[in-house]
Design a protein around this motif. Structure first.
Motif, PDB file in Angstrom:
ATOM      1  N   LYS A   1       0.815  -1.212   0.000  1.00 13.18           N
ATOM      2  CA  LYS A   1       0.000   0.000   0.000  1.00 13.18           C
ATOM      3  C   LYS A   1       0.853   1.269   0.000  1.00 13.18           C
ATOM      4  O   LYS A   1       0.490   2.271  -0.609  1.00 13.18           O
ATOM      5  CB  LYS A   1      -0.923  -0.025   1.215  1.00 13.18           C
ATOM      6  N   LYS A   2       2.014   1.236   0.652  1.00 13.68           N
ATOM      7  CA  LYS A   2       2.875   2.412   0.746  1.00 13.68           C
ATOM      8  C   LYS A   2       3.496   2.793  -0.598  1.00 13.68           C
ATOM      9  O   LYS A   2       3.940   3.918  -0.766  1.00 13.68           O
ATOM     10  CB  LYS A   2       3.979   2.192   1.775  1.00 13.68           C
ATOM     11  N   GLU A   3       3.533   1.874  -1.535  1.00 14.43           N
ATOM     12  CA  GLU A   3       4.115   2.147  -2.843  1.00 14.43           C
ATOM     13  C   GLU A   3       3.085   2.633  -3.854  1.00 14.43           C
ATOM     14  O   GLU A   3       3.404   2.820  -5.026  1.00 14.43           O
ATOM     15  CB  GLU A   3       4.818   0.900  -3.371  1.00 14.43           C
TER      16      GLU A   3
ATOM     17  N   GLN B   1       6.744  12.341  -5.222  1.00 12.33           N
ATOM     18  CA  GLN B   1       6.918  11.178  -4.348  1.00 12.33           C
ATOM     19  C   GLN B   1       8.056  10.276  -4.830  1.00 12.33           C
ATOM     20  O   GLN B   1       8.808   9.735  -4.016  1.00 12.33           O
ATOM     21  CB  GLN B   1       5.616  10.367  -4.259  1.00 12.33           C
TER      22      GLN B   1
ATOM     23  N   LYS C   1      11.362   9.501  -2.690  1.00 11.13           N
ATOM     24  CA  LYS C   1      11.756   8.133  -2.379  1.00 11.13           C
ATOM     25  C   LYS C   1      13.210   7.883  -2.766  1.00 11.13           C
ATOM     26  O   LYS C   1      13.947   7.211  -2.052  1.00 11.13           O
ATOM     27  CB  LYS C   1      10.824   7.154  -3.098  1.00 11.13           C
TER      28      LYS C   1
ATOM     29  N   ASP D   1      13.586   4.157   1.477  1.00 17.20           N
ATOM     30  CA  ASP D   1      12.335   3.590   2.008  1.00 17.20           C
ATOM     31  C   ASP D   1      12.224   3.828   3.502  1.00 17.20           C
ATOM     32  O   ASP D   1      12.828   3.110   4.295  1.00 17.20           O
ATOM     33  CB  ASP D   1      12.251   2.085   1.728  1.00 17.20           C
TER      34      ASP D   1
END
Length: 98
Positions: A20-22, A88, A92, A97
């Motif tokens: 979900k974070k990606e 984003q 990143k 991460d």
């Protein structure tokens, strides 16, 4: 120590399950307003897309989000989404991460 479960969501653009974070959530509310939902908690129908600017351009050309959310999506939203995804991705790469 107990291993934590990683929440997975289906990426609308690649049709694969990813953490979900990606992904970023796109939401359409009752008034047919389409917005980017970084928190993932806004009310309305949501769809998850990957943080890849080239896939966002592909989605705009093919109308993938319009079919999934069932509404006409303006070009200004795609510009907002592209800038968010680009930001984003750069963040990143810079911070890793976390």
């Amino acid at each position: 120590m107990k291993k934590r479960k990683i929440p997975m969501r289906k990426d609308l653009l690649t049709d694969t399950m990813q953490p979900k974070k990606e992904l970023v959530r796109i939401v359409i509310d009752k008034d047919k307003n389409v917005t980017v939902d970084p928190s993932g908690k806004k009310p309305g129908r949501g769809a998850y897309v990957s943080l890849d600017p080239s896939k966002i351009k592909f989605a705009q050309e093919k109308g993938v989000l319009e079919r999934s959310l069932g509404a006409k999506i303006p070009d200004s939203f795609y510009e907002e989404l592209y800038s968010y995804v680009d930001h984003q991705k750069a963040r990143k790469e810079l911070f890793g991460d976390k």
